[in-house]
Design an enzyme around this catalytic site. Structure first.
Site, PDB file in Angstrom:
ATOM      1  N   SER A  46     -90.671  20.777 -46.015  1.00 25.60           N
ATOM      2  CA  SER A  46     -92.022  20.248 -45.854  1.00 25.60           C
ATOM      3  C   SER A  46     -92.183  19.902 -44.382  1.00 25.60           C
ATOM      4  CB  SER A  46     -92.219  19.015 -46.742  1.00 25.60           C
ATOM      5  OG  SER A  46     -93.509  18.478 -46.549  1.00 25.60           O
ATOM      6  N   THR A  47     -92.737  20.848 -43.605  1.00 22.53           N
ATOM      7  CA  THR A  47     -92.770  20.677 -42.154  1.00 22.53           C
ATOM      8  C   THR A  47     -93.661  19.534 -41.722  1.00 22.53           C
ATOM      9  OG1 THR A  47     -94.540  22.330 -42.025  1.00 22.53           O
ATOM     10  CG2 THR A  47     -92.286  23.106 -41.730  1.00 22.53           C
ATOM     11  N   CYS A  48     -94.640  19.196 -42.546  1.00 26.62           N
ATOM     12  CA  CYS A  48     -95.519  18.098 -42.133  1.00 26.62           C
ATOM     13  C   CYS A  48     -94.787  16.768 -42.144  1.00 26.62           C
ATOM     14  CB  CYS A  48     -96.751  18.032 -43.033  1.00 26.62           C
ATOM     15  SG  CYS A  48     -96.398  17.838 -44.783  1.00 26.62           S
ATOM     16  N   TYR A  49     -93.697  16.655 -42.909  1.00 27.30           N
ATOM     17  CA  TYR A  49     -92.898  15.435 -42.943  1.00 27.30           C
ATOM     18  C   TYR A  49     -91.503  15.637 -42.375  1.00 27.30           C
ATOM     19  CZ  TYR A  49     -96.606  13.787 -45.997  1.00 27.30           C
ATOM     20  OH  TYR A  49     -97.825  13.425 -46.503  1.00 27.30           O
ATOM     21  N   GLY A  88     -98.114  13.211 -41.560  1.00 29.31           N
ATOM     22  CA  GLY A  88     -97.530  14.532 -41.752  1.00 29.31           C
ATOM     23  C   GLY A  88     -98.558  15.636 -41.800  1.00 29.31           C
TER      24      GLY A  88
END
Length: 1214
Positions: free
Chosen positions: A1180-1183, A845
């Site tokens: 949570s854009t990374c996930y 992520g």
């Protein structure tokens, strides 16, 4: 007595007493046999020695006798020259003269000074005798005298004619000290000219005119035979003359003497053709077959014949009475003449002439003689008057076909390169020629210059005027080589002309590799009606009257003004038989027996009937299924039309619809699509290589234009492969095998499949190509793992530390030098703006967040590396000012690696690049009309500059074409533009100008462009010295194309090359070529501007206590269905940082879309009234995780979501 028996030991005997060593019987027999052979050899050697002695003694005695006769002859002519009669000349002068000259000069193949003086004296006596009016002194009187006198005189005159031929062969006017041989040659040829001209005989009267005429014809007939050696000698003489382009040593002989010899030699060479008047309708009376044969073999094969012979003498060689018998002979005895031409001893001449075979020189000389001299190039109608055009075309076709066969046997290819190793051809250039490539190249160039007449428009127009029909009938009636009767040769058809120019294209490509066949293509493309006639023949033959495209004309016209739609459906999966076939191929290559051929896109299908109508049945077997005539027509059409497409602008193509309507364009596209697919799917021989190359080039240009401005239905491009294309896994792996070239025999097996994917990937639906792309990456990861580059999870990963405020700088510093090692996994640790390490482990992520953040920052216009186009879609384009930034080019190269990493990992970036920029990355063309997608205002201004009072040839001149090819191969050099501006002016005479009708000088333009960067102005010249060149009506087309070329290529080239280098560190160029420009942007940023809610729902994970049946989750999907498409995309960007869905569906979104439960303290009765949860959703854009509070009412959830997705915030909302 000797006795021997099988199985008993050999008895040792002695025949020479007890003192001799005893030997076996076999050894004795062998010794006796050897002695017998030795005695036989000794007898033969003695006989040979005696014979040699006899010959030598005979030669010596003969030479002594000849020298004695010479002395007596010299005394005779010295003291009795003034009183010689005709009979005395015959008996006392010619008889000994012929004897000793034959022994002392002719047989020795050299002329010494003493013999030279004797010859001069003899020919002087003969000329004086022939010019005498007294019958007693005139030797011609003996020729028409008694039977014995006639017989003797005829023999002597024939010997003298042969002697004159020998003298001509020894004459070299360029050699020092050659004045004496020149005088002798002049005398000898003058004698032959007078002897074979009845009007020069002074003793002719009414009584003997018949005998005199018969004698002259006899002499002329003898000259035309091979026994006289006239044409072989003339060949040697002319070959020693200077060619007009040559820089040889200047001759010290006066030009008048050289001209006199040349004129006399040409005169006697063409005399055999005037024995009888040639009648094309009655060839039985024509009796100059031997002369025509000698003329073809020895004169037409002289290198640069028309340049060596004085121009004033060329009309004699061109005259129909001379040229036409040779053409007819080549038609009726083509195999014999071609074989004899191949056996001509070229090595007796200058070794540099061996670069081209005799048949090639014959072809060039016939064109030069039939189509005019160099002075005629700029004048129309230079084809010889009275020439049989059909014979001319057929002969050129025969010779061109044989020349191409020679090139193939000698190891030449269509680009003019020769395989000098293992040359098995019958004709091999010498080693010196192989080593001197510079001389070799100049020879090829000078050779191809002889073909300039065929590049002239008047040449083609003359042939078209003489052609009898443009209709194409069945194969049995359209053979290019007609039967051996003169009546059939009078018919000239469009098919014959097509063969003519098809072969010329291939010859120009082989001998002129720098610009290839462009001179011919320029002429063919802009000859009115020619391309339309070719298509009319093809259309009537291939489509057989079908009109299935007529109903689609409205579709094409509507697509011109509408927006282009993507391919949203796919064709039916390949049949089980096809799957088995390709599975067997793959199994043979990899040794794997189990391959998963499941096709996840099986639900999307195109109507089978709609696709089938675009699969052209006559071409379903590729080039192998069509006749040679059809193949020739297709080759010429494809080569010509592909050249025209390079210069045809959108107004002409879409609005004016010239040269073809959009309905016809669809037919052309379907024809080429079917031909190329089936040609690549089957094994195509070398004989069809030119057709396939031109067809592929033309298909690419039509497809690129359709991609930019659609006029064909999507089903057209998919149609040929609808039933037979291999499964995705097989196609990807066979393509990978071909690219790797693991084994030559395997490459042959799968070459066709790999070629289809490489040359025309558009036959696979877009979704399948995306799957193929992912398959390539999967195979690359497997190969890296097998090579030890990836040993397991977490191993060999790249650890980087990124400061939140310096994402670009830190990423560039730590990753730019990695190159292809960037394929390894990245573990990112972020440092907050306060300088503290952020908590959290990177399981994919954080690296996704890093790639998203660095691309967002670096591609932002305010950073200075990229800017946005002025069009409505605001696409990214490199900023011209980036070159002035510190590490600007290196930064763009690094961004290429960032994009490559995103593509490699399947991470979507919400950015799209300009069509022109992507075209450079894919190695494809950019044309003048594409400037409108880059800078519409500049495009309008340039169109305004054009004027309809100025006629020009090209939208992109010859050199622009060459420069574009160099640009797309990353080989551009600054000199190409200079060439463009020069050649563009030379060729400015064919096309159509428009718009501005005033004087361009009023606009005060020059050949410069001004760029501003960081407050500084930079003036860039569009050509050398451009700031001093004003734009006028005469050069404004050069200005338009120079400006467009600068904007589309020169300005962008450093950036596109840098970005390409970085991108291809991770993504193979062959993978990228699966897509066009718009598809590349979709591959990078995702699919359509809407979301399939059901697909997203089926591929969503729930965490934190949520499940599919949770109340809030149900409200969420209700709200998603109620949202507008734009709002759904905004929500997707809020969660994943990209507003578009993955191309293959949310199943391929990594990490998966997740809805996480956020606990709240709202009471249960908030579902029916009262206050609901006040907390906003966060992400949570990374996930790819949406953190959703437990809202009780759907209205609250909708309002909170709308606020969140419009607030341009994500994680910080929590």
């Amino acid at each position: 007595m000797l006795k021997s028996s099988i199985g008993l030991p050999q008895i040792q005997v002695s025949l020479r007493g007890a003192s001799a060593r005893e030997i076996s019987r076999d050894a004795l027999l062998e010794k006796v046999s050897q002695e017998r052979e030795h005695r036989n050899y000794a007898r033969k050697a003695a006989s040979a020695s005696i014979f040699i002695q006899k010959v030598w003694r005979s030669y010596g005695e003969t030479r002594k006798v000849a020298m004695k006769f010479q002395e007596e002859w010299e005394s005779l002519v010295k003291y009795q020259a003034g009183i010689l009669t005709g009979e005395l000349i015959s008996s006392s002068v010619l008889r000994p003269f012929i004897f000793f000259i034959t022994r002392l000069s002719i047989r020795q193949r050299k002329i010494l000074a003493r013999e030279l003086k004797c010859m001069q004296t003899c020919f002087g006596i003969l000329l004086e005798s022939i010019n005498s009016t007294g019958s007693r002194k005139n030797i011609c009187f003996l020729i028409v005298g008694t039977t014995e006198q006639r017989r003797t005189s005829m023999y002597q005159m024939r010997k003298l004619i042969s002697l004159c031929s020998f003298i001509l062969s020894e004459c070299d006017t360029s050699r020092a000290g050659s004045q004496d041989i020149v005088v002798l040659t002049s005398l000898a040829l003058r004698f032959v000219v007078v002897l074979t001209d009845l009007k020069s005989w002074k003793i002719v009267n009414d009584e003997n005119i018949g005998d005199a005429d018969a004698a002259v014809k006899n002499f002329v007939s003898f000259m035309g035979s091979c026994r006289s050696g006239l044409y072989a000698s003339l060949r040697r003489y002319i070959s020693r003359l200077d060619a007009s382009f040559s820089a040889k040593v200047k001759s010290i002989v006066h030009t008048d003497d050289k001209f006199l010899i040349s004129a006399s030699a040409i005169t006697i060479a063409i005399r055999p053709f005037s024995l009888t008047t040639f009648n094309a309708a009655d060839c039985i009376k024509f009796d100059v077959h031997s002369a025509a044969e000698q003329y073809c073999l020895y004169l037409l094969t002289i290198p640069w014949l028309t340049q060596r012979v004085p121009a004033v003498l060329l009309p004699a060689l061109k005259h129909k009475s001379t040229l036409l018998p040779c053409l007819q002979l080549l038609l009726t005895s083509k195999d014999k003449i071609v074989r004899m031409m191949s056996d001509i001893d070229q090595f007796s001449m200058d070794c540099s002439l061996n670069a081209v075979p005799p048949i090639g020189w014959a072809l060039a000389n016939i064109i030069g003689l039939a189509a005019g001299s160099e002075n005629d190039f700029m004048h129309s109608g230079a084809l010889n008057q009275g020439l049989e055009y059909a014979s001319y075309v057929h002969v050129v076709t025969i010779l061109a076909d044989n020349l191409l066969s020679w090139l193939h046997d000698a190891g030449w290819n269509d680009k003019g390169n020769q395989n000098l190793e293992g040359n098995d051809g019958a004709y091999e250039p010498p080693v010196s020629m192989q080593e001197n490539k510079t001389i070799f190249g100049s020879l090829k160039t000078s050779f191809i210059d002889l073909f300039r007449p065929v590049c002239q428009q008047w040449h083609l127009k003359k042939l078209l005027e003489k052609s009898k029909t443009y209709a194409y009938t069945d194969e049995s009636k359209t053979k290019i080589l007609p039967p051996n009767n003169l009546e059939s040769l009078e018919n000239l058809r469009l098919l014959d002309i097509a063969y003519f120019y098809s072969y010329m294209l291939r010859i120009f490509a082989a001998f002129n590799p720098m610009i290839g066949p462009l001179p011919i293509l320029n002429m063919l493309s802009f000859t009115p009606g020619f391309l339309g006639n070719l298509w009319g023949v093809l259309e009537s033959s291939i489509f057989l009257g079908n009109s299935h495209t007529i109903g689609d004309a409205n579709y094409a016209r509507s697509k011109v003004s509408g927006k282009k739609k993507g391919v949203d459906k796919k064709l039916k999966q390949a049949s089980n038989d096809g799957v088995s076939k390709w599975a067997n191929v793959l199994q043979k290559l990899t040794g794997k027996s189990q391959v998963d051929f499941s096709d996840p896109a099986d639900d999307h299908q195109v109507d089978e009937d709609a696709s089938d109508v675009w699969d052209v049945e006559p071409l379903r077997h590729g080039p192998r299924g069509i006749s040679k005539d059809m193949s020739c027509l297709l080759h010429l059409f494809c080569a010509t039309y592909s050249h025209l497409l390079l210069v045809l602008d959108d107004i002409e193509f879409y609005e004016k619809q010239v040269p073809f309507t959009l309905e016809q364009q669809q037919r052309i596209a379907s024809m080429l699509n079917t031909l190329v697919y089936n040609g690549l799917s089957c094994s195509v021989g070398q004989q069809n290589a030119s057709l396939m190359d031109s067809a592929i080039r033309c298909l690419h240009l039509i497809y690129e234009r359709d991609c930019r401005h659609q006029f064909c239905p999507p089903a057209l491009w998919l149609s040929p492969a609808r039933r037979s294309r291999p499964p995705i896994a097989v196609a990807a792996r066979t393509h990978d095998v071909v690219s790797a070239n693991i084994r030559s025999e395997d490459a042959v097996v799968v070459h066709s499949t790999g070629s289809v994917i490489t040359s025309m990937p558009h036959v696979f639906p877009f979704q399948e190509r995306v799957q193929m792309f992912r398959e390539f990456i999967s195979m690359d990861k497997v190969s890296r793992r097998m090579a030890g580059e990836v040993a397991g999870p977490g191993s060999r990963s790249i650890e980087i530390v990124i400061r939140r405020g310096h994402v670009i700088e830190d990423g560039f510093r730590q990753l730019n030098s990695l190159g292809s090692r960037l394929k390894s996994s990245i573990h990112v640790s972020f440092v907050s703006e306060c300088g503290l390490p952020e908590a959290g482990l990177d399981y994919g992520g954080l690296s996704k967040e890093f790639l998203t953040d660095i691309s967002k920052a670096a591609f932002a216009p305010e950073y200075g590396l990229f800017s946005q186009t002025s069009t409505s879609d605001r696409l990214l384009i490199p900023n011209a000012a980036a070159r002035f930034l510190e590490n600007g080019i290196q930064m763009i190269e690094f961004l290429g690696r960032v994009v490559g990493k995103a593509l490699y990992e399947g991470i979507l970036l919400d950015y799209s690049f300009s069509h022109v920029f992507v075209q450079k990355l894919l190695g494809r063309y950019s044309f003048l009309d594409e400037l409108s997608t880059l800078d519409p205002e500049l495009y309008r201004n340039l169109m305004y500059v054009k004027t309809n009072s100025f006629i020009v040839l090209l939208r992109m001149p010859l050199d622009v074409y060459v420069a574009f090819r160099r640009v797309n191969r990353n080989e551009f050099s600054g000199s190409a533009l200079h060439i463009e501006l020069i050649v563009g002016q030379e060729l400015a005479r064919y096309c159509y100008g428009k718009h501005y009708e005033g004087n361009v000088e009023d606009l005060c333009l020059d050949f410069t462009v001004t760029e501003e960067s960081f407050g500084k102005r930079h003036v860039i010249e569009l050509k050398p010295g451009g700031k001093d060149v004003c734009v006028t009506n005469a050069n404004k087309m050069q200005y338009v194309h120079a400006m467009a070329f600068y904007k589309l290529n020169r300005q962008m080239l450093p950036f596109s090359n840098a970005f390409y280098r970085g991108l291809t560190d991770l993504i193979s160029p062959s993978w990228l070529k699966l897509f066009n420009a718009s598809e590349f942007n979709q591959l990078l940023s995702g699919g359509d501007h809407d979301i399939d809610v059901d697909d997203l729902k089926n591929n969503t994970r729930y965490t934190g206590g949520y499940s599919e049946g949770s109340r809030t989750v149900k409200h969420f999907w209700e709200v998603m269905n109620d949202f507008e498409p734009k709002e759904r995309c905004m929500l997707l960007k809020f969660v994943t940082s990209c507003s578009r869905a993955p191309l293959l569906g949310f199943k391929y979104l990594q990490p998966a879309f997740t809805i996480h439960k956020v606990a709240s303290d709202a009471p249960l009765w908030a579902a029916i009234g009262g206050s609901d949860v006040e907390r906003l959703p966060s992400a949570s854009t990374c996930y790819n995780t949406l953190k959703l509070p437990t809202y009780k009412r759907s209205s609250t959830l909708k309002a909170k979501l709308r606020y969140a997705i419009n607030s341009n915030a994500g994680f910080e909302l929590s």
